[in-house]
Design a protein around this motif. Sequence first.
Motif, PDB file in Angstrom:
ATOM      1  N   PHE A 139      50.619 -21.367-150.085  1.00  0.00           N
ATOM      2  CA  PHE A 139      51.621 -21.719-150.891  1.00  0.00           C
ATOM      3  C   PHE A 139      52.968 -22.583-151.351  1.00  0.00           C
ATOM      4  O   PHE A 139      52.590 -23.701-150.077  1.00  0.00           O
ATOM      5  CB  PHE A 139      52.559 -20.594-149.552  1.00  0.00           C
ATOM      6  CG  PHE A 139      52.269 -18.798-149.939  1.00  0.00           C
ATOM      7  CD1 PHE A 139      52.859 -18.033-151.029  1.00  0.00           C
ATOM      8  CD2 PHE A 139      51.836 -18.734-148.635  1.00  0.00           C
ATOM      9  CE1 PHE A 139      52.667 -17.049-150.520  1.00  0.00           C
ATOM     10  CE2 PHE A 139      51.139 -17.345-148.699  1.00  0.00           C
ATOM     11  CZ  PHE A 139      51.877 -16.486-149.972  1.00  0.00           C
ATOM     12  N   VAL A 140      52.927 -23.116-152.124  1.00  0.00           N
ATOM     13  CA  VAL A 140      53.395 -24.054-152.231  1.00  0.00           C
ATOM     14  C   VAL A 140      54.905 -24.176-153.800  1.00  0.00           C
ATOM     15  O   VAL A 140      54.490 -22.474-154.030  1.00  0.00           O
ATOM     16  CB  VAL A 140      52.534 -24.512-153.592  1.00  0.00           C
ATOM     17  CG1 VAL A 140      50.720 -25.521-152.860  1.00  0.00           C
ATOM     18  CG2 VAL A 140      52.277 -23.831-155.182  1.00  0.00           C
ATOM     19  N   PRO A 141      55.810 -24.736-153.574  1.00  0.00           N
ATOM     20  CA  PRO A 141      56.892 -24.362-154.815  1.00  0.00           C
ATOM     21  C   PRO A 141      56.128 -23.982-156.250  1.00  0.00           C
ATOM     22  O   PRO A 141      55.466 -24.747-156.433  1.00  0.00           O
ATOM     23  CB  PRO A 141      57.642 -25.497-154.843  1.00  0.00           C
ATOM     24  CG  PRO A 141      56.938 -26.878-153.112  1.00  0.00           C
ATOM     25  CD  PRO A 141      55.377 -26.314-152.955  1.00  0.00           C
ATOM     26  N   THR A 142      56.882 -22.937-156.177  1.00  0.00           N
ATOM     27  CA  THR A 142      56.587 -23.173-157.886  1.00  0.00           C
ATOM     28  C   THR A 142      56.985 -24.318-158.615  1.00  0.00           C
ATOM     29  O   THR A 142      58.190 -24.930-158.493  1.00  0.00           O
ATOM     30  CB  THR A 142      57.395 -21.708-158.348  1.00  0.00           C
ATOM     31  OG1 THR A 142      59.479 -22.669-158.083  1.00  0.00           O
ATOM     32  CG2 THR A 142      57.602 -20.991-157.339  1.00  0.00           C
ATOM     33  N   SER A 143      56.590 -24.407-160.047  1.00  0.00           N
ATOM     34  CA  SER A 143      56.924 -24.992-161.277  1.00  0.00           C
ATOM     35  C   SER A 143      57.998 -24.941-161.844  1.00  0.00           C
ATOM     36  O   SER A 143      58.194 -24.163-162.281  1.00  0.00           O
ATOM     37  CB  SER A 143      55.198 -25.150-161.767  1.00  0.00           C
ATOM     38  OG  SER A 143      54.295 -25.655-161.076  1.00  0.00           O
ATOM     39  N   MET A 144      58.561 -25.968-162.214  1.00  0.00           N
ATOM     40  CA  MET A 144      59.275 -26.164-163.820  1.00  0.00           C
ATOM     41  C   MET A 144      58.692 -25.804-164.561  1.00  0.00           C
ATOM     42  O   MET A 144      58.113 -25.793-165.134  1.00  0.00           O
ATOM     43  CB  MET A 144      60.459 -27.461-163.675  1.00  0.00           C
ATOM     44  CG  MET A 144      61.288 -27.345-164.635  1.00  0.00           C
ATOM     45  SD  MET A 144      62.572 -26.903-163.940  1.00  0.00           S
ATOM     46  CE  MET A 144      63.609 -27.015-165.768  1.00  0.00           C
ATOM     47  N   PRO A 145      60.151 -24.142-164.821  1.00  0.00           N
ATOM     48  CA  PRO A 145      59.535 -23.588-165.789  1.00  0.00           C
ATOM     49  C   PRO A 145      59.418 -23.737-167.552  1.00  0.00           C
ATOM     50  O   PRO A 145      60.798 -24.823-167.483  1.00  0.00           O
ATOM     51  CB  PRO A 145      59.746 -22.460-166.571  1.00  0.00           C
ATOM     52  CG  PRO A 145      61.106 -22.497-165.424  1.00  0.00           C
ATOM     53  CD  PRO A 145      60.977 -23.404-164.489  1.00  0.00           C
ATOM     54  N   ARG A 146      59.404 -23.635-168.264  1.00  0.00           N
ATOM     55  CA  ARG A 146      59.739 -24.022-169.513  1.00  0.00           C
ATOM     56  C   ARG A 146      60.491 -22.411-170.754  1.00  0.00           C
ATOM     57  O   ARG A 146      60.598 -21.652-170.560  1.00  0.00           O
ATOM     58  CB  ARG A 146      58.982 -24.415-170.922  1.00  0.00           C
ATOM     59  CG  ARG A 146      58.766 -23.997-171.729  1.00  0.00           C
ATOM     60  CD  ARG A 146      57.139 -24.154-172.754  1.00  0.00           C
ATOM     61  NE  ARG A 146      56.145 -23.021-173.072  1.00  0.00           N
ATOM     62  CZ  ARG A 146      56.284 -22.180-173.732  1.00  0.00           C
ATOM     63  NH1 ARG A 146      57.679 -22.481-174.172  1.00  0.00           N
ATOM     64  NH2 ARG A 146      55.544 -21.671-174.049  1.00  0.00           N
ATOM     65  N   ALA A 147      61.695 -23.143-171.361  1.00  0.00           N
ATOM     66  CA  ALA A 147      62.496 -21.810-172.017  1.00  0.00           C
ATOM     67  C   ALA A 147      61.413 -21.158-173.641  1.00  0.00           C
ATOM     68  O   ALA A 147      61.231 -22.017-173.811  1.00  0.00           O
ATOM     69  CB  ALA A 147      64.085 -21.697-172.278  1.00  0.00           C
ATOM     70  N   LEU A 148      60.984 -19.628-172.861  1.00  0.00           N
ATOM     71  CA  LEU A 148      60.826 -19.395-173.866  1.00  0.00           C
ATOM     72  C   LEU A 148      61.337 -19.392-175.213  1.00  0.00           C
ATOM     73  O   LEU A 148      62.877 -18.943-175.525  1.00  0.00           O
ATOM     74  CB  LEU A 148      60.281 -17.922-173.666  1.00  0.00           C
ATOM     75  CG  LEU A 148      59.457 -17.731-172.844  1.00  0.00           C
ATOM     76  CD1 LEU A 148      59.298 -16.118-172.524  1.00  0.00           C
ATOM     77  CD2 LEU A 148      57.615 -16.998-174.413  1.00  0.00           C
TER      78      LEU A 148
END
Length: 376
Positions: A139-148
């Motif tokens: 398990f690893v931290p989630t990545s920074m998302p971009r806004a749709l």
Amino acid sequence: MTSLFDAFDLAGLKLANRIVMAPLTRNRSPRAVPLPMTARYYAQRASAGLIVTEGTAITRQGQGYADVPGLYTAEALAGWRTVTDAVHAQGGRIVVQLWHVGRVSHVSLQADGQAPVAPSAVQANGKTYVIGADGRGGFVPTSMPRALDAAELPGIVQDYRRAARAALDAGFDGVEIHAANGYLLDQFLRRGANRRSDAYGGAIDHRARLLLEVVDAVTTETGPGRTGIRLSPVTPSNDLSDPEPQPLFEYVARGLARHDMSYIHVIEGATGGDRDYRQGLQAFDYDALRAAYRDAGGRGAWMVNNGYDLDLAQQALASGRADLVAFGRPYISNPDLVRRLREGLPLADADRATFYGGGAEGYVDYPNVEGSIQPA
């Protein structure tokens, strides 16, 4: 008195009992393709009135965990066909859970290392499961998302529609839209993740727009009574929250009532945890949620989930609070759960170390109560 072991007519689909196997992520589908042992795993549990598969990504973009299955390649669909055939050969019924994780992903799982997508560029304080360079999962931290962008959303709606069609072509008895547990559709619903100011953010009707557009597209594709949906009004899973969940989810329930749904699958409390968990100032009123759906004309079955044992399940059915009861983790180590519950037999313990990833161990090697492993 209604019993957990009574047969049930689910919008024309005949179920042997009212016990549902809930979705359980197991991370055993490399390249998003179900393996032959996946067919055995589900066939072993086909005595459930209904099986809802593990979350299954509608597209590569919808993937958020390593080695979870998909519905977007010919190889995956062929794998799923072996599963549906195996379950039906055992007399079972099975629907697939349509999944887009949104921001709960990692760049290593996305095409060309792109950022995951979300309603807003707000990173989830959570983790996801990836396979490292050494071939081991963790398990690893989630990545920074971009806004749709709003212009992208009709395409995502169509991705759900295409996945639903692919599922039926692969032999599933129906589909369940995953709108719970902090994934994409839930992210649009709740203010903890949705900071938009356009037609898909802000007011409740705007935040619910994408979910209801998906429901409209999928139910149109599947036809009457072949689409269910999963909701989790207050769960904090994947770092999601909303200060006023009651009016939000009652609005959603009334919107769902306009469609010919197979069932509404509601997680009560915190997924896998406290049934009395609350967000906002007031405890969530699940009876009011069901009433909002019924009063608006909703006819789908009402399915409850989270921490149910035999006594609590029987109470829910006898009181009319539920038509179906979903059981999750007990199904990992008890493929014959229906029989064990009916006969009051002890439940086997599961090995938590084998929940995610790996091979047959902790997956298809749990015996039935006589000590044998079926089907052979």
